[in-house]
Scaffold this motif. Structure first.
Motif, PDB file in Angstrom:
ATOM      1  N   PHE A  33       0.832  -1.209   0.000  1.00  0.00           N
ATOM      2  CA  PHE A  33       0.000   0.000   0.000  1.00  0.00           C
ATOM      3  C   PHE A  33       0.861   1.253   0.000  1.00  0.00           C
ATOM      4  O   PHE A  33       0.603   2.199  -0.718  1.00  0.00           O
ATOM      5  CB  PHE A  33      -0.892   0.053   1.255  1.00  0.00           C
ATOM      6  CG  PHE A  33      -2.202  -0.636   1.096  1.00  0.00           C
ATOM      7  CD1 PHE A  33      -3.216  -0.077   0.332  1.00  0.00           C
ATOM      8  CD2 PHE A  33      -2.450  -1.837   1.730  1.00  0.00           C
ATOM      9  CE1 PHE A  33      -4.431  -0.706   0.199  1.00  0.00           C
ATOM     10  CE2 PHE A  33      -3.657  -2.475   1.599  1.00  0.00           C
ATOM     11  CZ  PHE A  33      -4.654  -1.914   0.831  1.00  0.00           C
ATOM     12  N   GLN A  34       1.880   1.247   0.860  1.00  0.00           N
ATOM     13  CA  GLN A  34       2.671   2.449   1.063  1.00  0.00           C
ATOM     14  C   GLN A  34       3.786   2.629   0.050  1.00  0.00           C
ATOM     15  O   GLN A  34       4.277   3.733  -0.139  1.00  0.00           O
ATOM     16  CB  GLN A  34       3.294   2.419   2.460  1.00  0.00           C
ATOM     17  CG  GLN A  34       2.250   2.365   3.534  1.00  0.00           C
ATOM     18  CD  GLN A  34       2.876   2.390   4.887  1.00  0.00           C
ATOM     19  OE1 GLN A  34       2.802   3.407   5.542  1.00  0.00           O
ATOM     20  NE2 GLN A  34       3.506   1.310   5.312  1.00  0.00           N
ATOM     21  N   ALA A  35       4.206   1.559  -0.591  1.00  0.00           N
ATOM     22  CA  ALA A  35       5.370   1.621  -1.475  1.00  0.00           C
ATOM     23  C   ALA A  35       5.130   2.499  -2.693  1.00  0.00           C
ATOM     24  O   ALA A  35       6.080   2.921  -3.344  1.00  0.00           O
ATOM     25  CB  ALA A  35       5.763   0.216  -1.915  1.00  0.00           C
ATOM     26  N   ARG A  36       3.896   2.806  -2.975  1.00  0.00           N
ATOM     27  CA  ARG A  36       3.603   3.680  -4.117  1.00  0.00           C
ATOM     28  C   ARG A  36       4.210   5.061  -3.923  1.00  0.00           C
ATOM     29  O   ARG A  36       4.602   5.713  -4.867  1.00  0.00           O
ATOM     30  CB  ARG A  36       2.094   3.805  -4.303  1.00  0.00           C
ATOM     31  CG  ARG A  36       1.444   2.497  -4.619  1.00  0.00           C
ATOM     32  CD  ARG A  36      -0.063   2.657  -4.676  1.00  0.00           C
ATOM     33  NE  ARG A  36      -0.674   1.337  -4.795  1.00  0.00           N
ATOM     34  CZ  ARG A  36      -1.792   0.995  -4.223  1.00  0.00           C
ATOM     35  NH1 ARG A  36      -2.463   1.861  -3.498  1.00  0.00           N
ATOM     36  NH2 ARG A  36      -2.269  -0.209  -4.374  1.00  0.00           N
ATOM     37  N   ARG A  37       4.270   5.489  -2.678  1.00  0.00           N
ATOM     38  CA  ARG A  37       4.723   6.849  -2.402  1.00  0.00           C
ATOM     39  C   ARG A  37       6.213   6.919  -2.047  1.00  0.00           C
ATOM     40  O   ARG A  37       6.913   7.799  -2.507  1.00  0.00           O
ATOM     41  CB  ARG A  37       3.890   7.415  -1.260  1.00  0.00           C
ATOM     42  CG  ARG A  37       4.158   8.861  -1.033  1.00  0.00           C
ATOM     43  CD  ARG A  37       3.014   9.509  -0.322  1.00  0.00           C
ATOM     44  NE  ARG A  37       3.342  10.915  -0.148  1.00  0.00           N
ATOM     45  CZ  ARG A  37       2.707  11.704   0.643  1.00  0.00           C
ATOM     46  NH1 ARG A  37       1.683  11.256   1.333  1.00  0.00           N
ATOM     47  NH2 ARG A  37       3.059  12.950   0.753  1.00  0.00           N
ATOM     48  N   PHE A  38       6.693   6.028  -1.208  1.00  0.00           N
ATOM     49  CA  PHE A  38       8.091   6.001  -0.771  1.00  0.00           C
ATOM     50  C   PHE A  38       8.624   4.572  -0.867  1.00  0.00           C
ATOM     51  O   PHE A  38       8.834   3.915   0.154  1.00  0.00           O
ATOM     52  CB  PHE A  38       8.221   6.483   0.675  1.00  0.00           C
ATOM     53  CG  PHE A  38       7.843   7.914   0.896  1.00  0.00           C
ATOM     54  CD1 PHE A  38       8.718   8.926   0.533  1.00  0.00           C
ATOM     55  CD2 PHE A  38       6.631   8.242   1.465  1.00  0.00           C
ATOM     56  CE1 PHE A  38       8.390  10.248   0.744  1.00  0.00           C
ATOM     57  CE2 PHE A  38       6.285   9.558   1.676  1.00  0.00           C
ATOM     58  CZ  PHE A  38       7.166  10.573   1.312  1.00  0.00           C
ATOM     59  N   PRO A  39       8.865   4.074  -2.062  1.00  0.00           N
ATOM     60  CA  PRO A  39       9.208   2.659  -2.200  1.00  0.00           C
ATOM     61  C   PRO A  39      10.466   2.239  -1.430  1.00  0.00           C
ATOM     62  O   PRO A  39      10.449   1.207  -0.758  1.00  0.00           O
ATOM     63  CB  PRO A  39       9.374   2.449  -3.697  1.00  0.00           C
ATOM     64  CG  PRO A  39       9.443   3.796  -4.303  1.00  0.00           C
ATOM     65  CD  PRO A  39       8.814   4.747  -3.347  1.00  0.00           C
ATOM     66  N   TYR A 104       0.294   7.286   4.269  1.00  0.00           N
ATOM     67  CA  TYR A 104      -0.692   6.588   3.452  1.00  0.00           C
ATOM     68  C   TYR A 104      -1.682   5.833   4.326  1.00  0.00           C
ATOM     69  O   TYR A 104      -2.858   5.776   4.019  1.00  0.00           O
ATOM     70  CB  TYR A 104       0.021   5.638   2.486  1.00  0.00           C
ATOM     71  CG  TYR A 104      -0.846   5.212   1.335  1.00  0.00           C
ATOM     72  CD1 TYR A 104      -1.112   6.085   0.288  1.00  0.00           C
ATOM     73  CD2 TYR A 104      -1.413   3.950   1.305  1.00  0.00           C
ATOM     74  CE1 TYR A 104      -1.920   5.710  -0.764  1.00  0.00           C
ATOM     75  CE2 TYR A 104      -2.219   3.566   0.248  1.00  0.00           C
ATOM     76  CZ  TYR A 104      -2.472   4.439  -0.776  1.00  0.00           C
ATOM     77  OH  TYR A 104      -3.273   4.068  -1.815  1.00  0.00           O
ATOM     78  N   LEU A 105      -1.194   5.278   5.414  1.00  0.00           N
ATOM     79  CA  LEU A 105      -2.039   4.581   6.374  1.00  0.00           C
ATOM     80  C   LEU A 105      -2.175   5.460   7.623  1.00  0.00           C
ATOM     81  O   LEU A 105      -1.554   6.510   7.718  1.00  0.00           O
ATOM     82  CB  LEU A 105      -1.429   3.223   6.726  1.00  0.00           C
ATOM     83  CG  LEU A 105      -1.285   2.245   5.563  1.00  0.00           C
ATOM     84  CD1 LEU A 105      -0.497   1.024   5.998  1.00  0.00           C
ATOM     85  CD2 LEU A 105      -2.643   1.837   5.016  1.00  0.00           C
ATOM     86  N   SER A 106      -2.954   5.019   8.571  1.00  0.00           N
ATOM     87  CA  SER A 106      -3.242   5.787   9.780  1.00  0.00           C
ATOM     88  C   SER A 106      -1.961   6.189  10.516  1.00  0.00           C
ATOM     89  O   SER A 106      -1.167   5.340  10.927  1.00  0.00           O
ATOM     90  CB  SER A 106      -4.120   4.960  10.715  1.00  0.00           C
ATOM     91  OG  SER A 106      -4.173   5.547  11.991  1.00  0.00           O
ATOM     92  N   ARG A 107      -1.787   7.494  10.699  1.00  0.00           N
ATOM     93  CA  ARG A 107      -0.633   7.991  11.451  1.00  0.00           C
ATOM     94  C   ARG A 107      -0.784   7.674  12.936  1.00  0.00           C
ATOM     95  O   ARG A 107       0.205   7.445  13.628  1.00  0.00           O
ATOM     96  CB  ARG A 107      -0.454   9.487  11.226  1.00  0.00           C
ATOM     97  CG  ARG A 107      -0.029   9.774   9.779  1.00  0.00           C
ATOM     98  CD  ARG A 107       0.302  11.215   9.569  1.00  0.00           C
ATOM     99  NE  ARG A 107       1.754  11.358   9.777  1.00  0.00           N
ATOM    100  CZ  ARG A 107       2.344  12.500   9.993  1.00  0.00           C
ATOM    101  NH1 ARG A 107       1.641  13.616  10.055  1.00  0.00           N
ATOM    102  NH2 ARG A 107       3.649  12.564  10.163  1.00  0.00           N
ATOM    103  N   SER A 108      -2.013   7.666  13.434  1.00  0.00           N
ATOM    104  CA  SER A 108      -2.232   7.322  14.843  1.00  0.00           C
ATOM    105  C   SER A 108      -1.813   5.885  15.112  1.00  0.00           C
ATOM    106  O   SER A 108      -1.156   5.595  16.110  1.00  0.00           O
ATOM    107  CB  SER A 108      -3.699   7.496  15.223  1.00  0.00           C
ATOM    108  OG  SER A 108      -4.099   8.826  15.053  1.00  0.00           O
TER     109      SER A 108
END
Length: 176
Positions: A33-39, A104-108
């Motif tokens: 999910f997150q690798a799209r932005r900061f692989p 990309y996902l919940s910071r909390s």
């Protein structure tokens, strides 16, 4: 001696092994999910807890087959599992930091995971860093750290499930 045949212990080892595989699957999914932005950042944060999970599974297999005997060099299977567990938890703190950065996902949930992991690591290592607290509070703080760690992972999973997909990019002249 072998532990796998010893009822509850064997069942617990199988349960921890399955849970570790589930963590690996979750790590891959959440990283994707997150690798799209900061692989680079995300996959680097994936590598350490994944390596720790794999090492801990080797230790679990050793506990199931060798018991307390030497397993790798002079290390017992318990020690191999412990090293893997500490690496996985420390890597989880890094994963929390990378998740916080990626946004990309919940910071909390990322903060909860990071803080929980940071407080769980000394407990796993047997460090008595809570010695300054009244003896009755140490178990409570331990429980809070473990719940924060687990809650962070669950929160990240829930936030991933809530994502409906990437926002489509409207191309000039195209109808979306």
């Amino acid at each position: 001696g072998q532990l796998l045949g010893e009822g509850a212990i064997g069942l617990a080892l199988v349960g921890v092994f399955i849970a570790t595989i589930a963590v690996l699957v979750a790590l891959v999914g959440l990283s994707a999910f997150q690798a799209r932005r900061f692989p680079r950042l995300v996959w680097a944060a994936f590598a350490i807890p994944a390596l720790g999970a794999c090492i801990s599974m080797v230790g679990l297999i050793g506990m199931a087959t060798n018991g307390d005997e030497r397993f790798v060099g002079d290390a017992s299977a318990w020690m191999v599992w412990s090293i893997g567990l500490v690496t996985m938890v420390a890597g989880s703190a890094l994963f929390g930091i990378a998740t916080w950065r990626a946004r990309y996902l919940s910071r909390s949930a990322a903060a909860l995971l990071g803080v929980g992991a940071i407080f769980v690591i000394p407990m796993i290592g047997g460090l008595d860093f809570l010695a300054f607290l009244p003896e009755s509070l140490a178990p409570v703080m331990t429980l809070v750290a473990i719940l924060a760690f687990a809650g962070g992972w669950v929160g990240l999973g829930i936030s991933a499930l809530r994502i409906t997909g990437p926002n489509p990019i409207k191309l000039e002249g195209a109808s979306l």
